[in-house]
Design an enzyme around this catalytic site. Sequence first.
Site, PDB file in Angstrom:
ATOM      1  N   ASP A  11     -32.278   9.722 -74.474  1.00 26.56           N
ATOM      2  CA  ASP A  11     -31.836  11.101 -74.198  1.00 26.56           C
ATOM      3  C   ASP A  11     -33.090  11.944 -74.019  1.00 26.56           C
ATOM      4  OD1 ASP A  11     -30.137  13.423 -74.017  1.00 26.56           O
ATOM      5  OD2 ASP A  11     -30.643  13.916 -76.074  1.00 26.56           O
ATOM      6  N   SER A  12     -32.896  13.188 -73.579  1.00 25.52           N
ATOM      7  CA  SER A  12     -34.024  14.100 -73.453  1.00 25.52           C
ATOM      8  C   SER A  12     -34.561  14.514 -74.825  1.00 25.52           C
ATOM      9  CB  SER A  12     -33.587  15.350 -72.694  1.00 25.52           C
ATOM     10  OG  SER A  12     -32.520  15.959 -73.384  1.00 25.52           O
ATOM     11  N   CYS A  74     -27.368  10.786 -72.254  1.00 29.80           N
ATOM     12  CA  CYS A  74     -27.692  12.124 -71.769  1.00 29.80           C
ATOM     13  C   CYS A  74     -26.799  12.358 -70.560  1.00 29.80           C
ATOM     14  CB  CYS A  74     -29.168  12.170 -71.373  1.00 29.80           C
ATOM     15  SG  CYS A  74     -29.667  13.693 -70.559  1.00 29.80           S
ATOM     16  N   GLU A 153     -31.240  21.436 -81.104  1.00 32.45           N
ATOM     17  CA  GLU A 153     -32.557  20.853 -81.448  1.00 32.45           C
ATOM     18  C   GLU A 153     -33.114  21.510 -82.716  1.00 32.45           C
ATOM     19  OE1 GLU A 153     -34.885  18.557 -79.672  1.00 32.45           O
ATOM     20  OE2 GLU A 153     -33.165  17.905 -78.481  1.00 32.45           O
ATOM     21  N   CYS A 185     -22.426  17.240 -72.866  1.00 25.74           N
ATOM     22  CA  CYS A 185     -23.861  17.169 -73.161  1.00 25.74           C
ATOM     23  C   CYS A 185     -23.933  16.564 -74.561  1.00 25.74           C
ATOM     24  CB  CYS A 185     -24.464  18.570 -73.157  1.00 25.74           C
ATOM     25  SG  CYS A 185     -26.168  18.624 -73.784  1.00 25.74           S
ATOM     26  N   HIS A 187     -25.943  16.823 -76.840  1.00 23.93           N
ATOM     27  CA  HIS A 187     -26.386  17.715 -77.918  1.00 23.93           C
ATOM     28  C   HIS A 187     -25.200  18.471 -78.550  1.00 23.93           C
ATOM     29  CE1 HIS A 187     -30.426  17.165 -76.283  1.00 23.93           C
ATOM     30  NE2 HIS A 187     -30.929  17.864 -77.296  1.00 23.93           N
TER      31      HIS A 187
END
Length: 276
Positions: A11-12, A74, A153, A185, A187
Site C-alpha cells: 500500500d502507499s 491500495c 495515518e 480506500c 485507509h
Amino acid sequence: MERNKPIGVFDSGIGGLTVVKRLASVLPNESIIYFGDTARVPYGSKSNATVVEYSIENTNFLLHKNVKAVVVACNTASSIAIPELRKRFDVPIIGMIEPGSQMAVNQTRNGKIGVIGTRATITNQAYSKSIKILNEKIRVYEKACPLFVPLAEEGWINHKATYEVAEEYLKELREEEIDTLVLGCTHYPILAAVIQEVIGCKVQLIDSGVASSEIVKKEISRIGLESDSNVQGNISYYVSDIPTKFKEVAGLFLGNPVEEVHKVEIEELVSLHSAK
Ligand code: DGL
C-alpha cells in the site's frame, strides 16, 4: 517449496494493514510480507503514470522477497496499475476493486451504492465502472475524501477533526439515500466508526479488504499455492520512511504491537526496478 513462500502485500502507507488484518484471519498459516510506501504517500493525488511506476517498484521489491502472490492493498494502485502489473509479472496479482464492487452489489437492497475513495480512484471511476459491469441498473454515487488518508495515518480514529471532515464529505451521499457505502480506500476502515456514525447506522459499510481477502484465499487454493504449514505464519513489515509513527499506529489497528519494522531506501526500490 513454492506453496510455503509468503504472500506480498503493498500500500502507499499504513492503510493496507486493514487488509493484512483480514488476510491473517482468513489465512492464519500464511506468512505475509508487507510494504508500506510511507515516504511517497499519498498516491491518491498523484498522476496515473506515477502510481503505475511506484506500483511496479513495490511489486519488484516484494518479488525480491520471494513472494508467491501480490495483493495490491491500495484502491488507488488497484484502479490504475493492475493491468500493467499483470502484464509484467507472472505471479497472481489481486486488487481491491472487483472484490469490493461484488460485495457491494450483493449487499444493496435499494440499488443505490455510495463509494468514497481517493481523488485518483474517484476520478478514474474505478468502482462505478466495475459495479456497472456487474449490474448496470445500480446507481453509484462517488465522492473523493482525500483528507481521510492523513487522518488515518495520524491515527485520529476518534478525533473531533475527523468528525468535522466526515460531516463535510458525507453530506451529499446522505441526501442520496444510499443503503451501501464502499470504503474504497484501504485507509478508511481505520475511520469506520466515525464514517458509520456520520452516514447513519442503516447504511452498510463495505470494506474492500474483507472482500479481497476471500478472493486471495480462493485464488491461491485454486492454483495449489496455499501453505501446508500448520503453524501460524509470520508477518514482516517494510516501509520506505522512518518507521516510528507506522509502528505506533499499526499496533493500534492490528490489535497487537508491531515489534519490528524495516526501512527500505527509495534508491533501493528504484534500482530493483531499473535492474529488471
Ligand atoms: N490506501 C490507499 C487506497 O486504498 C491510498 C491512499 C493514498 O495514498 O492516497 O487508495
